[in-house]
Each structure stands twice: as C-alpha cells, then as structure tokens.
Write a protein that holds these residues in place. Structure first.
Motif, PDB file in Angstrom:
ATOM      1  N   ASP A 136       0.843  -1.185   0.000  1.00 34.64           N
ATOM      2  CA  ASP A 136       0.000   0.000   0.000  1.00 34.64           C
ATOM      3  C   ASP A 136       0.886   1.245   0.000  1.00 34.64           C
ATOM      4  OD1 ASP A 136      -2.346   1.899   1.258  1.00 34.64           O
ATOM      5  OD2 ASP A 136      -3.184   0.078   0.367  1.00 34.64           O
ATOM      6  N   ILE A 137       0.349   2.374   0.470  1.00 34.40           N
ATOM      7  CA  ILE A 137       1.067   3.650   0.381  1.00 34.40           C
ATOM      8  C   ILE A 137       2.164   3.788   1.434  1.00 34.40           C
ATOM      9  CG2 ILE A 137      -0.957   4.816  -0.575  1.00 34.40           C
ATOM     10  CD1 ILE A 137      -1.336   6.072   2.237  1.00 34.40           C
ATOM     11  N   PRO A 138       3.222   4.561   1.139  1.00 35.99           N
ATOM     12  CA  PRO A 138       4.219   4.918   2.154  1.00 35.99           C
ATOM     13  C   PRO A 138       3.869   6.287   2.747  1.00 35.99           C
ATOM     14  CG  PRO A 138       5.070   5.455  -0.004  1.00 35.99           C
ATOM     15  CD  PRO A 138       3.680   4.913  -0.211  1.00 35.99           C
ATOM     16  N   GLN A 139       4.268   6.532   3.969  1.00 32.18           N
ATOM     17  CA  GLN A 139       4.048   7.834   4.596  1.00 32.18           C
ATOM     18  C   GLN A 139       5.285   8.250   5.371  1.00 32.18           C
ATOM     19  OE1 GLN A 139       0.548   7.999   7.062  1.00 32.18           O
ATOM     20  NE2 GLN A 139      -0.818   8.346   5.337  1.00 32.18           N
ATOM     21  N   ASN A 140       5.485   9.564   5.478  1.00 28.49           N
ATOM     22  CA  ASN A 140       6.572  10.091   6.295  1.00 28.49           C
ATOM     23  C   ASN A 140       5.962  10.600   7.601  1.00 28.49           C
ATOM     24  OD1 ASN A 140       8.483  12.136   7.434  1.00 28.49           O
ATOM     25  ND2 ASN A 140       9.691  11.536   5.636  1.00 28.49           N
ATOM     26  N   VAL A 141       6.331   9.965   8.719  1.00 29.34           N
ATOM     27  CA  VAL A 141       5.807  10.344  10.027  1.00 29.34           C
ATOM     28  C   VAL A 141       6.964  10.822  10.908  1.00 29.34           C
ATOM     29  CG1 VAL A 141       4.545   9.582  12.077  1.00 29.34           C
ATOM     30  CG2 VAL A 141       3.955   8.650   9.827  1.00 29.34           C
ATOM     31  N   LYS A 142       7.089  12.127  11.029  1.00 27.59           N
ATOM     32  CA  LYS A 142       8.150  12.732  11.840  1.00 27.59           C
ATOM     33  C   LYS A 142       9.529  12.188  11.467  1.00 27.59           C
ATOM     34  CE  LYS A 142       5.078  13.525  15.793  1.00 27.59           C
ATOM     35  NZ  LYS A 142       4.823  13.251  17.226  1.00 27.59           N
ATOM     36  N   ARG A 144      10.191   9.449   9.925  1.00 33.66           N
ATOM     37  CA  ARG A 144      10.229   7.985   9.813  1.00 33.66           C
ATOM     38  C   ARG A 144       9.441   7.550   8.577  1.00 33.66           C
ATOM     39  NH1 ARG A 144       7.573   6.109  15.247  1.00 33.66           N
ATOM     40  NH2 ARG A 144       8.125   4.031  14.500  1.00 33.66           N
ATOM     41  N   LYS A 145      10.029   6.663   7.784  1.00 31.57           N
ATOM     42  CA  LYS A 145       9.325   6.145   6.616  1.00 31.57           C
ATOM     43  C   LYS A 145       8.455   4.977   7.053  1.00 31.57           C
ATOM     44  CE  LYS A 145       9.750   4.226   1.977  1.00 31.57           C
ATOM     45  NZ  LYS A 145      10.652   3.703   0.926  1.00 31.57           N
ATOM     46  N   ILE A 146       7.147   5.157   6.940  1.00 27.54           N
ATOM     47  CA  ILE A 146       6.200   4.119   7.309  1.00 27.54           C
ATOM     48  C   ILE A 146       5.582   3.538   6.043  1.00 27.54           C
ATOM     49  CG2 ILE A 146       4.133   3.564   8.636  1.00 27.54           C
ATOM     50  CD1 ILE A 146       6.504   4.532  10.342  1.00 27.54           C
ATOM     51  N   GLN A 147       5.819   2.255   5.841  1.00 29.16           N
ATOM     52  CA  GLN A 147       5.252   1.567   4.683  1.00 29.16           C
ATOM     53  C   GLN A 147       4.010   0.794   5.116  1.00 29.16           C
ATOM     54  OE1 GLN A 147       6.069   1.430   1.244  1.00 29.16           O
ATOM     55  NE2 GLN A 147       4.056   0.447   1.293  1.00 29.16           N
ATOM     56  N   TYR A 148       2.903   1.028   4.423  1.00 27.13           N
ATOM     57  CA  TYR A 148       1.659   0.342   4.776  1.00 27.13           C
ATOM     58  C   TYR A 148       1.468  -0.919   3.929  1.00 27.13           C
ATOM     59  CZ  TYR A 148       0.109   3.987   7.917  1.00 27.13           C
ATOM     60  OH  TYR A 148       0.008   4.847   8.984  1.00 27.13           O
ATOM     61  N   ILE A 149       1.034  -1.960   4.615  1.00 27.10           N
ATOM     62  CA  ILE A 149       0.674  -3.217   3.970  1.00 27.10           C
ATOM     63  C   ILE A 149      -0.818  -3.443   4.202  1.00 27.10           C
ATOM     64  CG2 ILE A 149       1.045  -5.713   3.891  1.00 27.10           C
ATOM     65  CD1 ILE A 149       3.504  -4.136   3.058  1.00 27.10           C
ATOM     66  N   ASP A 158     -15.127 -13.551   8.569  1.00 29.08           N
ATOM     67  CA  ASP A 158     -14.435 -12.497   9.309  1.00 29.08           C
ATOM     68  C   ASP A 158     -15.216 -11.192   9.205  1.00 29.08           C
ATOM     69  OD1 ASP A 158     -12.459 -10.559  10.258  1.00 29.08           O
ATOM     70  OD2 ASP A 158     -11.007 -12.172   9.985  1.00 29.08           O
ATOM     71  N   SER A 159     -15.454 -10.540  10.346  1.00 26.07           N
ATOM     72  CA  SER A 159     -16.228  -9.292  10.358  1.00 26.07           C
ATOM     73  C   SER A 159     -15.411  -8.090   9.893  1.00 26.07           C
ATOM     74  CB  SER A 159     -16.767  -9.020  11.771  1.00 26.07           C
ATOM     75  OG  SER A 159     -15.688  -8.856  12.694  1.00 26.07           O
ATOM     76  N   ARG A 160     -14.094  -8.304   9.730  1.00 28.88           N
ATOM     77  CA  ARG A 160     -13.233  -7.205   9.299  1.00 28.88           C
ATOM     78  C   ARG A 160     -13.153  -7.132   7.774  1.00 28.88           C
ATOM     79  NH1 ARG A 160      -8.105  -9.214  12.462  1.00 28.88           N
ATOM     80  NH2 ARG A 160      -8.891 -11.077  11.435  1.00 28.88           N
ATOM     81  N   LYS A 161     -13.214  -5.920   7.271  1.00 31.01           N
ATOM     82  CA  LYS A 161     -13.121  -5.705   5.831  1.00 31.01           C
ATOM     83  C   LYS A 161     -11.670  -5.706   5.391  1.00 31.01           C
ATOM     84  CE  LYS A 161     -14.235  -2.289   2.263  1.00 31.01           C
ATOM     85  NZ  LYS A 161     -14.798  -0.930   2.019  1.00 31.01           N
ATOM     86  N   GLU A 162     -10.833  -4.945   6.092  1.00 31.40           N
ATOM     87  CA  GLU A 162      -9.413  -4.870   5.764  1.00 31.40           C
ATOM     88  C   GLU A 162      -8.624  -4.345   6.957  1.00 31.40           C
ATOM     89  OE1 GLU A 162      -9.379  -2.062   2.474  1.00 31.40           O
ATOM     90  OE2 GLU A 162      -8.763  -0.460   3.837  1.00 31.40           O
ATOM     91  N   ILE A 163      -7.325  -4.573   6.909  1.00 29.02           N
ATOM     92  CA  ILE A 163      -6.417  -4.074   7.941  1.00 29.02           C
ATOM     93  C   ILE A 163      -5.232  -3.418   7.249  1.00 29.02           C
ATOM     94  CG2 ILE A 163      -4.926  -4.680   9.875  1.00 29.02           C
ATOM     95  CD1 ILE A 163      -6.708  -7.198  10.215  1.00 29.02           C
ATOM     96  N   LEU A 164      -4.902  -2.208   7.669  1.00 25.86           N
ATOM     97  CA  LEU A 164      -3.706  -1.532   7.183  1.00 25.86           C
ATOM     98  C   LEU A 164      -2.661  -1.595   8.294  1.00 25.86           C
ATOM     99  CD1 LEU A 164      -4.970   1.665   5.328  1.00 25.86           C
ATOM    100  CD2 LEU A 164      -3.703  -0.237   4.333  1.00 25.86           C
ATOM    101  N   LEU A 165      -1.518  -2.153   7.962  1.00 29.14           N
ATOM    102  CA  LEU A 165      -0.448  -2.288   8.938  1.00 29.14           C
ATOM    103  C   LEU A 165       0.698  -1.369   8.546  1.00 29.14           C
ATOM    104  CD1 LEU A 165      -0.136  -4.096  11.459  1.00 29.14           C
ATOM    105  CD2 LEU A 165       1.208  -5.659  10.057  1.00 29.14           C
ATOM    106  N   GLY A 166       0.988  -0.372   9.396  1.00 30.15           N
ATOM    107  CA  GLY A 166       2.080   0.557   9.125  1.00 30.15           C
ATOM    108  C   GLY A 166       3.368   0.058   9.737  1.00 30.15           C
ATOM    109  N   ILE A 167       4.406  -0.066   8.929  1.00 30.21           N
ATOM    110  CA  ILE A 167       5.679  -0.634   9.384  1.00 30.21           C
ATOM    111  C   ILE A 167       6.814   0.367   9.180  1.00 30.21           C
ATOM    112  CG2 ILE A 167       7.362  -2.486   9.002  1.00 30.21           C
ATOM    113  CD1 ILE A 167       4.951  -4.163   7.973  1.00 30.21           C
ATOM    114  N   ASP A 168       7.601   0.583  10.235  1.00 32.87           N
ATOM    115  CA  ASP A 168       8.781   1.429  10.141  1.00 32.87           C
ATOM    116  C   ASP A 168       9.822   0.679   9.312  1.00 32.87           C
ATOM    117  OD1 ASP A 168      11.384   2.598  10.713  1.00 32.87           O
ATOM    118  OD2 ASP A 168      10.457   3.640  12.402  1.00 32.87           O
ATOM    119  N   VAL A 169      10.144   1.204   8.149  1.00 25.87           N
ATOM    120  CA  VAL A 169      11.018   0.504   7.207  1.00 25.87           C
ATOM    121  C   VAL A 169      12.416   0.282   7.779  1.00 25.87           C
ATOM    122  CG1 VAL A 169      12.121   0.656   4.939  1.00 25.87           C
ATOM    123  CG2 VAL A 169       9.739   1.340   5.202  1.00 25.87           C
TER     124      VAL A 169
END
Length: 221
Positions: A136-142, A144-149, A158-169
């Motif tokens: 998914d998209i990358p973001q710059n958080v203060k 830190r490069k956060i890559q979303y999966i 499953d009652s969940r539609k989707e999950i976005l997991l932000g990971i510090d690269v």
C-alpha cells in the motif's frame, strides 16, 4: 506471411498487456509478505518487549468515538497489560483480569490457540497467516518512513473488511494498525514507544492475590 507475423505480434502484445497487471500484483504481494516476515522475525528475536500505545475506536453507525492509552510488557506468552482502567496479567498458564472499579478479579486458563483469546503478542505477529497481502502507500511520520501493507482476511466469516499495517522501514517495527470492519467501524492501534530487552522483575508476570484483600475472585475455569 508478413501479415501473419504482424497479427502474431499484436496478439502477443495483447497477451502481455493482459498478464502485466497479474505480474505486478504477484510481485506486490511477494514484497508485502517479505516485509511482514521480517517484522515477525524481528519481534521473535527479542527476549521481551515493552509498548506504550494509543487506541481509538470509531463507529459512525453507533455514534461512538473513543480513545484511550495503555501499556504492555510482553515475554513469550506472558504479559502485563494496563488498558482502559483494567490490568491483565498472564503468567503463561493463567490470565488474571483485575477490575479496580468493581473490585473483581477474573481468573481463566490461557488458551493461545483460541481465536477469541486476547494475547498482546498477537498484535505483533497476527498477520502471519489467514490474510491476502498487498503493498500500500508509504508515509513520512516525523522523519520515519512508514510503509503500509494491506491485509484482507481470507475467511468470509471475518467481520473485518481490511487491515492496514504501518511498518517502520528502518527498524522493521510495527508503527500502527488500522482495522476497518464491514459495518464501517474502525479501530486504530498506534505504538508510541517500542522498547526491547528491558530488565524485568522476576515477579513481573506473577499475580499476588494478597494485594487485593477485598476483591471478589471469579474463577472462570
């Protein structure tokens, strides 16, 4: 012969254009899985982990907007969690839920194989199976490069539609998790502090009943 060759070339171009998205999609999924594997391996390499986190829950349908903070110390299946005024202690065999407001303590057997069992360590490794992955998209958080999966549950139940997991690269640590349900509700879990291999008391995960003389003890099993 020349016309046949031109037609063949056009046909091949169409086939390539048709297959190209699937090729990118496969590579996309592979990259996501590789990063998640690195995160899981990093988590398992630590002797213990201490987290300070923020949790929020919103449900437009029910007009709910909640936010809370908590902290947890993890070591294998043992943990000490403070969240929303409740303390939960796991010694690896039993889970002790301490509710100061009601002066009640519930004691239950720890079952890590149960899908309904809350184990804080699952927050850091829950994604290992049962999901379809995509980059998914990358973001710059203060700085830190956060890559979303993006994770899509494979089970239709499953009652969940989707999950976005932000990971510090750089650190390969989870930064946040955004869970969206099929009914529109959203849970966000953000890790403010991630400490590892801290010196712990030998009684860190020990429940001492004598500390709660006036509490009602509810043994669930």
């Amino acid at each position: 012969m020349k016309k046949t060759t031109i037609k063949m070339q056009k046909f091949l171009q169409i086939i390539i254009l048709f297959l190209l998205p699937f090729t990118f999609q496969a590579q996309d999924s592979k990259n996501a899985k590789e990063l998640l594997d690195q995160v899981a391996a990093k988590v398992r390499s630590y002797d213990n982990i201490t987290l300070d986190f923020k949790y929020s829950y919103t449900s437009p349908k029910d007009n709910i907007n909640q936010e809370s903070r908590g902290d947890v110390t993890l070591k294998d299946s043992q943990y000490y969690l403070n969240f929303m005024g409740i303390t939960r202690i796991s010694d690896g065999k039993k889970v002790y839920t301490i509710n100061p407001e009601d002066e009640e303590i519930s004691i239950s057997r720890l079952d890590e194989n149960s899908s309904s069992e809350f184990t804080p360590s699952k927050i850091l490794t829950f994604f290992s199976s049962g999901y379809k992955y995509s980059w998914d998209i990358p973001q710059n958080v203060k700085g830190r490069k956060i890559q979303y999966i993006k994770l899509l549950p494979l089970s239709n139940k499953d009652s969940r539609k989707e999950i976005l997991l932000g990971i510090d690269v750089q650190t390969k640590h989870i930064y946040n998790m955004i869970e969206t349900s099929k009914n529109g509700a959203r849970k966000t879990f953000t890790i403010n502090s991630f400490k590892t291999n801290q010196p712990l008391s030998k009684n860190q995960f020990t429940f001492t009943e004598s500390k709660y003389p006036n509490y009602y003890i509810n043994k669930l099993d």
